[in-house]
Design a protein around this motif. Sequence first.
Motif, PDB file in Angstrom:
ATOM      1  N   ALA A 109     -17.047  10.411  -7.649  1.00  0.00           N
ATOM      2  CA  ALA A 109     -17.321   9.440  -7.652  1.00  0.00           C
ATOM      3  C   ALA A 109     -16.762   7.997  -8.135  1.00  0.00           C
ATOM      4  O   ALA A 109     -17.409   6.439  -7.954  1.00  0.00           O
ATOM      5  N   ALA A 110     -15.137   7.790  -8.418  1.00  0.00           N
ATOM      6  CA  ALA A 110     -14.670   7.087  -9.006  1.00  0.00           C
ATOM      7  C   ALA A 110     -13.749   6.283  -7.640  1.00  0.00           C
ATOM      8  O   ALA A 110     -14.259   6.429  -6.054  1.00  0.00           O
ATOM      9  N   GLU A 111     -13.451   4.789  -7.813  1.00  0.00           N
ATOM     10  CA  GLU A 111     -13.440   4.229  -7.311  1.00  0.00           C
ATOM     11  C   GLU A 111     -12.126   3.501  -6.613  1.00  0.00           C
ATOM     12  O   GLU A 111     -11.462   2.873  -5.425  1.00  0.00           O
ATOM     13  N   LEU A 112     -11.423   4.415  -7.767  1.00  0.00           N
ATOM     14  CA  LEU A 112      -9.652   4.472  -7.222  1.00  0.00           C
ATOM     15  C   LEU A 112      -9.218   5.603  -7.947  1.00  0.00           C
ATOM     16  O   LEU A 112      -9.869   6.470  -9.592  1.00  0.00           O
ATOM     17  N   THR A 113      -8.072   6.662  -7.150  1.00  0.00           N
ATOM     18  CA  THR A 113      -8.119   7.915  -7.669  1.00  0.00           C
ATOM     19  C   THR A 113      -5.656   7.748  -8.126  1.00  0.00           C
ATOM     20  O   THR A 113      -5.619   6.948  -6.879  1.00  0.00           O
ATOM     21  N   VAL A 114      -5.694   7.688  -8.777  1.00  0.00           N
ATOM     22  CA  VAL A 114      -4.015   7.387  -9.161  1.00  0.00           C
ATOM     23  C   VAL A 114      -3.211   9.407  -9.783  1.00  0.00           C
ATOM     24  O   VAL A 114      -4.017   9.906 -10.082  1.00  0.00           O
ATOM     25  N   LEU A 115      -2.747   9.248  -8.781  1.00  0.00           N
ATOM     26  CA  LEU A 115      -1.919  10.647  -8.437  1.00  0.00           C
ATOM     27  C   LEU A 115      -0.446  10.852  -9.010  1.00  0.00           C
ATOM     28  O   LEU A 115       0.035   9.750  -8.473  1.00  0.00           O
ATOM     29  N   VAL A 116      -0.292  11.614 -10.264  1.00  0.00           N
ATOM     30  CA  VAL A 116       1.058  11.528 -11.181  1.00  0.00           C
ATOM     31  C   VAL A 116       1.770  12.463 -10.828  1.00  0.00           C
ATOM     32  O   VAL A 116       1.598  13.312 -10.513  1.00  0.00           O
ATOM     33  N   VAL A 117       2.746  12.163  -9.724  1.00  0.00           N
ATOM     34  CA  VAL A 117       3.905  12.674  -9.793  1.00  0.00           C
ATOM     35  C   VAL A 117       5.123  12.540 -10.193  1.00  0.00           C
ATOM     36  O   VAL A 117       5.683  11.508 -10.826  1.00  0.00           O
ATOM     37  N   GLY A 118       6.006  14.037 -10.617  1.00  0.00           N
ATOM     38  CA  GLY A 118       7.291  13.932 -10.835  1.00  0.00           C
ATOM     39  C   GLY A 118       8.520  13.590  -9.569  1.00  0.00           C
ATOM     40  O   GLY A 118       7.913  12.734  -8.302  1.00  0.00           O
ATOM     41  N   ALA A 203      -2.862  -1.733 -10.763  1.00  0.00           N
ATOM     42  CA  ALA A 203      -4.150  -0.970 -10.767  1.00  0.00           C
ATOM     43  C   ALA A 203      -5.900  -1.338 -10.114  1.00  0.00           C
ATOM     44  O   ALA A 203      -6.161  -1.619  -9.629  1.00  0.00           O
ATOM     45  N   ALA A 204      -5.422  -2.561 -11.495  1.00  0.00           N
ATOM     46  CA  ALA A 204      -7.368  -3.624 -11.091  1.00  0.00           C
ATOM     47  C   ALA A 204      -7.005  -4.217  -9.691  1.00  0.00           C
ATOM     48  O   ALA A 204      -8.226  -4.591  -9.264  1.00  0.00           O
ATOM     49  N   ALA A 205      -5.892  -4.650  -9.474  1.00  0.00           N
ATOM     50  CA  ALA A 205      -5.851  -5.668  -7.686  1.00  0.00           C
ATOM     51  C   ALA A 205      -6.831  -4.880  -6.974  1.00  0.00           C
ATOM     52  O   ALA A 205      -7.332  -5.415  -5.686  1.00  0.00           O
ATOM     53  N   LEU A 206      -6.630  -3.684  -6.673  1.00  0.00           N
ATOM     54  CA  LEU A 206      -6.962  -2.723  -5.355  1.00  0.00           C
ATOM     55  C   LEU A 206      -8.849  -2.008  -5.990  1.00  0.00           C
ATOM     56  O   LEU A 206      -8.571  -1.692  -4.507  1.00  0.00           O
ATOM     57  N   ILE A 207      -9.187  -2.484  -7.471  1.00  0.00           N
ATOM     58  CA  ILE A 207     -10.762  -2.315  -6.819  1.00  0.00           C
ATOM     59  C   ILE A 207     -11.355  -4.119  -6.898  1.00  0.00           C
ATOM     60  O   ILE A 207     -10.897  -4.589  -7.566  1.00  0.00           O
ATOM     61  N   THR A 208     -11.878  -4.736  -5.847  1.00  0.00           N
ATOM     62  CA  THR A 208     -12.872  -5.064  -5.401  1.00  0.00           C
ATOM     63  C   THR A 208     -13.753  -5.731  -6.906  1.00  0.00           C
ATOM     64  O   THR A 208     -14.522  -4.811  -7.240  1.00  0.00           O
ATOM     65  N   PRO A 209     -13.296  -6.840  -7.012  1.00  0.00           N
ATOM     66  CA  PRO A 209     -13.856  -6.897  -8.367  1.00  0.00           C
ATOM     67  C   PRO A 209     -15.728  -7.270  -8.202  1.00  0.00           C
ATOM     68  O   PRO A 209     -16.075  -8.493  -8.010  1.00  0.00           O
ATOM     69  N   THR A 210     -15.894  -6.079  -7.606  1.00  0.00           N
ATOM     70  CA  THR A 210     -17.998  -6.320  -7.061  1.00  0.00           C
ATOM     71  C   THR A 210     -18.129  -5.852  -8.299  1.00  0.00           C
ATOM     72  O   THR A 210     -17.885  -4.652  -9.038  1.00  0.00           O
ATOM     73  N   ALA A 211     -19.471  -6.163  -8.575  1.00  0.00           N
ATOM     74  CA  ALA A 211     -20.294  -4.996  -9.431  1.00  0.00           C
ATOM     75  C   ALA A 211     -20.193  -3.374  -9.209  1.00  0.00           C
ATOM     76  O   ALA A 211     -19.997  -2.859 -10.077  1.00  0.00           O
ATOM     77  N   SER A 216     -17.624   1.767 -11.539  1.00  0.00           N
ATOM     78  CA  SER A 216     -17.411   3.518 -11.425  1.00  0.00           C
ATOM     79  C   SER A 216     -16.010   3.872 -11.480  1.00  0.00           C
ATOM     80  O   SER A 216     -15.199   3.483 -12.274  1.00  0.00           O
ATOM     81  N   PRO A 217     -16.411   4.994 -11.796  1.00  0.00           N
ATOM     82  CA  PRO A 217     -14.789   5.553 -12.961  1.00  0.00           C
ATOM     83  C   PRO A 217     -13.382   5.464 -11.719  1.00  0.00           C
ATOM     84  O   PRO A 217     -13.266   5.441 -10.638  1.00  0.00           O
ATOM     85  N   VAL A 218     -12.165   5.853 -12.449  1.00  0.00           N
ATOM     86  CA  VAL A 218     -10.896   6.051 -12.375  1.00  0.00           C
ATOM     87  C   VAL A 218     -10.781   6.802 -12.705  1.00  0.00           C
ATOM     88  O   VAL A 218     -10.389   7.393 -13.637  1.00  0.00           O
ATOM     89  N   ALA A 219     -10.450   7.887 -11.030  1.00  0.00           N
ATOM     90  CA  ALA A 219     -10.061   9.686 -11.877  1.00  0.00           C
ATOM     91  C   ALA A 219      -8.242   9.013 -11.765  1.00  0.00           C
ATOM     92  O   ALA A 219      -7.327   8.954 -10.638  1.00  0.00           O
ATOM     93  N   GLU A 220      -7.451   9.485 -12.658  1.00  0.00           N
ATOM     94  CA  GLU A 220      -6.341  10.248 -12.869  1.00  0.00           C
ATOM     95  C   GLU A 220      -6.099  11.644 -12.757  1.00  0.00           C
ATOM     96  O   GLU A 220      -6.000  12.110 -13.339  1.00  0.00           O
ATOM     97  N   VAL A 221      -5.001  11.548 -11.864  1.00  0.00           N
ATOM     98  CA  VAL A 221      -4.076  13.271 -11.052  1.00  0.00           C
ATOM     99  C   VAL A 221      -3.338  13.208 -11.514  1.00  0.00           C
ATOM    100  O   VAL A 221      -2.444  12.262 -11.345  1.00  0.00           O
ATOM    101  N   ALA A 222      -3.156  14.470 -12.388  1.00  0.00           N
ATOM    102  CA  ALA A 222      -1.840  14.603 -11.896  1.00  0.00           C
ATOM    103  C   ALA A 222      -1.145  15.891 -11.629  1.00  0.00           C
ATOM    104  O   ALA A 222      -2.134  16.574 -11.138  1.00  0.00           O
TER     105      ALA A 222
END
Length: 223
Positions: A109-118, A203-211, A216-222
Amino acid sequence: RVERVVLEADPAGGVLGARYGLGVEPGVAAFLASLRRDDSEFLDFAPFARMVDNHTWVMPEPETGERSRAVWAAASDATATRLAADHQIWFVDAGRLEEMNPALKLVDAAELTVLVVGPRTEDLVQVPTRVEGLRRRCSTVALLVCGKTPFAVEELQEFSRADAVWSVDAREDLVHGAGLALGGRRGRRTWAWRQALDVADRAAALITPTASALNSPVAEVAT
């Protein structure tokens, strides 16, 4: 007025409540139970979250993996639908997304997913496969590398095929600094805080500023 809510959804258990002295009750478990009782469009999250700044909230989950997995296994599908339809901005800490992770529904359901890595080679070599798998669930996938690498950001983006790549310093005092920042104190004048703001802006700039995007939620994944 749009609120920003950081939601813990890691099946390994939450850390924010204990780490920053926020407590865990009432939190995620009580919030998900309230959603089952109330099917209205308005999500009343405030009784279950902690305000840490103007329009910024944290909702901690149970500290044990056993309870967290049970809570999300029973509610992740319905919760993802409700969060995606809500007018607030939800930031979800989904933990490590193995196939059995119930938080995968939130990624769907997320608009953006951020993968966090070492920054190590053994960390980075897994990234293209992880990005490809996440993209089947979320159309926009970004990569956040924590620590110095010998590779330029442009090289990492070409290698990973992520929509964006950000690199930040790995700091031993990050937990302490984040605690100061959450308390509105001098942590907000540090280099780490400025890096965090820069990543948030990009990150905000990646998401189209529409309703629909803002809903949509943003998922952060480690990983």
